[in-house]
Design an enzyme around this catalytic site. Structure first.
Site, PDB file in Angstrom:
ATOM      1  N   TYR A 161      65.138  93.000  10.075  1.00  0.00           N
ATOM      2  CA  TYR A 161      66.140  93.998  10.442  1.00  0.00           C
ATOM      3  C   TYR A 161      66.713  93.698  11.824  1.00  0.00           C
ATOM      4  CZ  TYR A 161      67.989  98.661  11.601  1.00  0.00           C
ATOM      5  OH  TYR A 161      68.793  99.714  11.977  1.00  0.00           O
ATOM      6  N   SER A 207      71.410  98.473  16.303  1.00  0.00           N
ATOM      7  CA  SER A 207      70.332  99.422  16.622  1.00  0.00           C
ATOM      8  C   SER A 207      69.642  99.117  17.943  1.00  0.00           C
ATOM      9  CB  SER A 207      69.293  99.433  15.486  1.00  0.00           C
ATOM     10  OG  SER A 207      69.868  99.833  14.280  1.00  0.00           O
TER      11      SER A 207
END
Length: 266
Positions: free
Chosen positions: A174, A161
């Site tokens: 994350y 990401s």
């Protein structure tokens, strides 16, 4: 969705993880690969989505699968919690049991927790690592063990990401765990390329899957030259290309498909 028997991926078998919401990237990927002729095993884990602000798909797993055309000769579904180290192998085994082989693994699943440095816990660090990073490695391992190298088109496609491009201070577990996928890409590629299996990772940038609050959605939209977020179908088309024979010379790459995202405007 049309049933295509002679598309570019006809005869190929794909596993797509994280396909539990019709608005999500995984659903769009599964739809794209099915349309291209592949047989697809879709994976989901609805309890994770249910814990998030956006919630699980109101239609449930059955509704998601029905929207893909329903289980049949070219579509199967499995629900599995990737916190369990046995789950990745079980998912790959389910694809082989259903279709007789596996050619492509798309590790699209992700765990998000919204923890910053101030409130991060050891338990969440461990869980995010297990789901996001460990499960992706174990999926690649199970795929490599099951793959018939006489079949063309061996592919592992991972998702990160953009942690290598900008910080994510409110998503520390994350960011750390997804960043690990960026770093493992080249090593997994080197491990598998002599078997004709390519490994690439996609950073799709901001994708409109319904998770962003209105203010964030507006700010991110202004930071994209197109004035809008990426759509899941646009990510899916890149996955389809990476899964196809046209990408056979590409491996070990992290593809930043961000539409010119200007983080400094945020």
């Amino acid at each position: 969705m049309p049933a295509v028997e002679n598309g570019a991926l006809a005869g190929r078998v794909a596993v797509v993880t994280g396909a539990g919401r019709r608005a999500g990237i995984g659903f769009a990927i599964a739809e794209e690969l099915l349309t291209a002729g592949a047989s697809v095993l879709v994976h989901s884990w609805a309890p994770h989505d249910a814990e998030q602000p956006w919630g699980a798909d109101p239609a449930g797993d059955a509704g998601v699968v029905a929207a893909l055309g329903g289980e049949g000769r070219r579509l199967r579904h499995v629900s599995a919690d990737f916190a369990d180290p046995q789950a990745p192998g079980q998912v790959v085994a389910a694809a082989v049991a259903a279709f007789g082989a596996v050619d492509v693994v798309v590790a699209n699943h992700a765990r998000s927790s919204g923890q910053s440095l101030a409130d991060v816990t050891a338990a969440e660090l461990d869980l995010s690592w297990a789901v996001n990073a460990r499960a992706s490695v174990l999926l690649a391992q199970a795929f490599a063990a099951a793959h018939d190298d006489s079949r063309p088109g061996g592919r592992v496609i991972l998702f990160t990401s953009g942690q290598h491009l900008a910080p994510m201070s409110r998503e520390l577990p994350y960011a750390i765990s997804k960043g690990a996928l960026h770093q493992m890409t080249l090593t997994l590629s080197d491990t598998l390329i002599d078997r004709g299996i390519t490994v690439n990772t996609i950073n799709p940038g901001p994708v409109d899957t319904g998770w962003a609050e209105p203010d964030l959605a507006a700010r991110v939209g202004r930071a994209l030259p197109a004035g809008r977020w990426c759509r899941p179908a646009e990510v899916a088309r890149l996955v389809r290309w990476l899964a196809s024979d046209d990408s056979r010379w590409i491996t070990g790459q992290v593809v930043d498909a961000e539409g010119g995202f200007r983080r400094w405007v945020m």
